[in-house]
Design an enzyme around this catalytic site. Structure first.
Site, PDB file in Angstrom:
ATOM      1  CG  HIS A 198      -1.999  -0.880   1.040  1.00  0.00           C
ATOM      2  ND1 HIS A 198      -3.455  -0.523   0.514  1.00  0.00           N
ATOM      3  CD2 HIS A 198      -1.998  -2.332   1.311  1.00  0.00           C
ATOM      4  CE1 HIS A 198      -4.164  -1.598   0.438  1.00  0.00           C
ATOM      5  NE2 HIS A 198      -3.594  -2.583   0.980  1.00  0.00           N
TER       6      HIS A 198
ATOM      7  CB  SER B 173      -8.687 -19.056 -21.938  1.00  0.00           C
ATOM      8  OG  SER B 173      -8.202 -19.286 -20.787  1.00  0.00           O
TER       9      SER B 173
ATOM     10  N   GLY C 286      -6.614 -16.357  -7.747  1.00  0.00           N
ATOM     11  CA  GLY C 286      -6.919 -16.032  -6.421  1.00  0.00           C
ATOM     12  C   GLY C 286      -5.975 -15.784  -5.386  1.00  0.00           C
TER      13      GLY C 286
ATOM     14  N   GLY D 156      -3.205 -13.602  -5.387  1.00  0.00           N
ATOM     15  CA  GLY D 156      -2.611 -12.298  -5.328  1.00  0.00           C
ATOM     16  C   GLY D 156      -1.430 -12.210  -6.052  1.00  0.00           C
TER      17      GLY D 156
ATOM     18  CB  SER E 277      -4.766  -9.357 -14.264  1.00  0.00           C
ATOM     19  OG  SER E 277      -3.989  -8.546 -12.979  1.00  0.00           O
TER      20      SER E 277
ATOM     21  CG  ASP F 236       0.536  -5.941  -9.658  1.00  0.00           C
ATOM     22  OD1 ASP F 236       1.294  -5.944  -8.560  1.00  0.00           O
ATOM     23  OD2 ASP F 236      -0.505  -6.122  -9.640  1.00  0.00           O
TER      24      ASP F 236
ATOM     25  CE1 TYR G   7      -5.237  -1.528  -3.053  1.00  0.00           C
ATOM     26  CE2 TYR G   7      -6.453   0.202  -4.153  1.00  0.00           C
ATOM     27  CZ  TYR G   7      -5.250  -0.636  -3.755  1.00  0.00           C
ATOM     28  OH  TYR G   7      -4.180  -0.225  -4.532  1.00  0.00           O
TER      29      TYR G   7
END
Length: 381
Positions: A36, A69, A123, A125, A129, A173, A223
């Protein structure tokens, strides 16, 4: 890199379209420390990992582009002159977004075919993506000789997520996935996007990720709330970001804000300091000191920034009780997801077995455990 996954993607492409022109590997990422801090123009310490997306691409002689995919057992057929966002939460918007952002800069692409699959746990983290976005933009750049540099590529990936997925993500990322280096972490200044590769000596240690397999409903709204608190603080201080705020300056508005908001601002300042101290510890090859900063970071995330949850706190507390673990913290946005653990190699197997049993006993559900290595970034295979 998963060679079985490479074979799977190549075979599926050849079965559907013939021989591929190029193969790309784009990795997921971890963040060693610095949570963060990115949207506060601060410091982060990410690294690419050996799990990611394998993508095969080839030029098409038809009037459309087809993307398959393998994991989703799904396909997307596109007319490149008529791209529209799909009104659903789907992997397809990442693809459409990247193509649209490329075309904004270089005009309409030629048609192509693409097959991809990944081994990044869903999921967890670990930024599947960003790996997907980078794989596609890097692949198209190579396939059509678009002459973008890597910094331009990651901004295309980021804009795709902003404009077509609807997530106002930072750049960490995409940066880590694109620029990662084997056995190194990237000390990244999110204000200037200047980075420094720092060796991480894992001769005696392993990085173990433990997925709580929970994601609490308040994660997204919380968030946004944290972001709003940071914006409120800098407005009161007439600063552009918390990066520019000193401890003394934060104290000047302590009486004007709530105690929880003060603690959140203080956490960001302290976390930035921890990232800087972690860099020094890595450069001194003092892994135990690095581990201590991870424990401190989790305490700040849990008690000051208030983004942890019972499951993550339990995992970190259990890790702290194990002599094989030199550091652990929650990783990511919060309220679920993974903890990152620095564990001695000779104690790793026992630690994994013990914490799996303890977690199941406490929460009546399984956690998932992964060992990862630090990897090179997005590249041709």
């Amino acid at each position: 890199m998963n060679n079985d996954l490479v074979s799977l993607v190549k075979n599926r492409f050849r079965k559907s379209f013939g021989n591929e022109d190029i193969l790309v590997f784009s990795p997921g990422r971890i963040n060693l420390i610095g949570e963060h801090t990115d949207y506060n123009n601060g410091y982060v310490f990410p690294a690419a990992i050996d799990k990611g997306i394998i993508m095969a691409l080839g030029k098409s002689n038809t009037n459309r582009s087809t993307i398959i995919s393998v994991d989703m057992n799904d396909r997307l057929e596109l007319f490149l002159k008529d791209l529209k966002r799909i009104e659903a939460n789907t992997w397809k918007n990442y693809i459409i977004g990247v193509i649209a952002e490329i075309q904004k800069k270089r005009g309409t692409l030629l048609n192509f075919n693409c097959v991809f699959a990944g081994d990044i746990p869903v999921g967890s983290g670990l930024s599947s993506s960003a790996a997907l976005e980078n794989a596609l933009v890097f692949g198209c750049n190579t396939l059509f000789n678009l002459k973008f540099d890597k910094m331009e590529l990651i901004h295309i990936s980021q804009k795709a997520e902003h404009n077509f997925v609807g997530v106002n993500c930072g750049i960490m990322d995409q940066f880590a996935s694109m620029f990662g280096e084997a056995d190194k972490a990237l000390f990244l200044d999110c204000k200037t996007l200047q980075s420094e590769s720092v060796a991480v000596n894992m001769d005696e240690f392993e990085i173990i990720l433990i997925n709580s397999n929970v994601k609490h409903a308040l994660a997204e709204s919380a968030y946004n709330d944290r972001y709003a608190v940071c914006q409120k603080l800098i407005k009161l201080l007439n600063k552009t970001s918390l990066r520019e705020v000193s401890y003394e300056e934060l104290d000047t508005i302590k009486t004007k804000i709530s105690e929880p908001d003060y603690r959140k601002g203080l956490y960001v300042l302290q976390e930035n300091d921890r990232v800087l101290q972690c860099r020094e510890a890595l450069e001194d090859n003092n892994m135990k000191k690095v581990g201590a900063f991870l424990f401190q970071s989790h305490k700040g995330q849990s008690e000051m920034y208030e983004i942890s949850c019972d499951e993550l706190d339990f995992l970190v507390n259990e890790a702290k009780l194990n002599d094989a673990v030199i550091g652990a913290r929650m990783m990511g946005g919060g309220f679920g997801g993974c903890t990152i653990n620095l564990v001695t190699k000779n104690g790793s197997e026992y630690f994994q077995k013990k914490i799996a049993v303890s977690y199941k006993k406490q929460f009546k559900k399984d956690c998932s455990i992964y060992k990862v290595k630090l990897s090179d970034g997005t590249r041709l295979i």
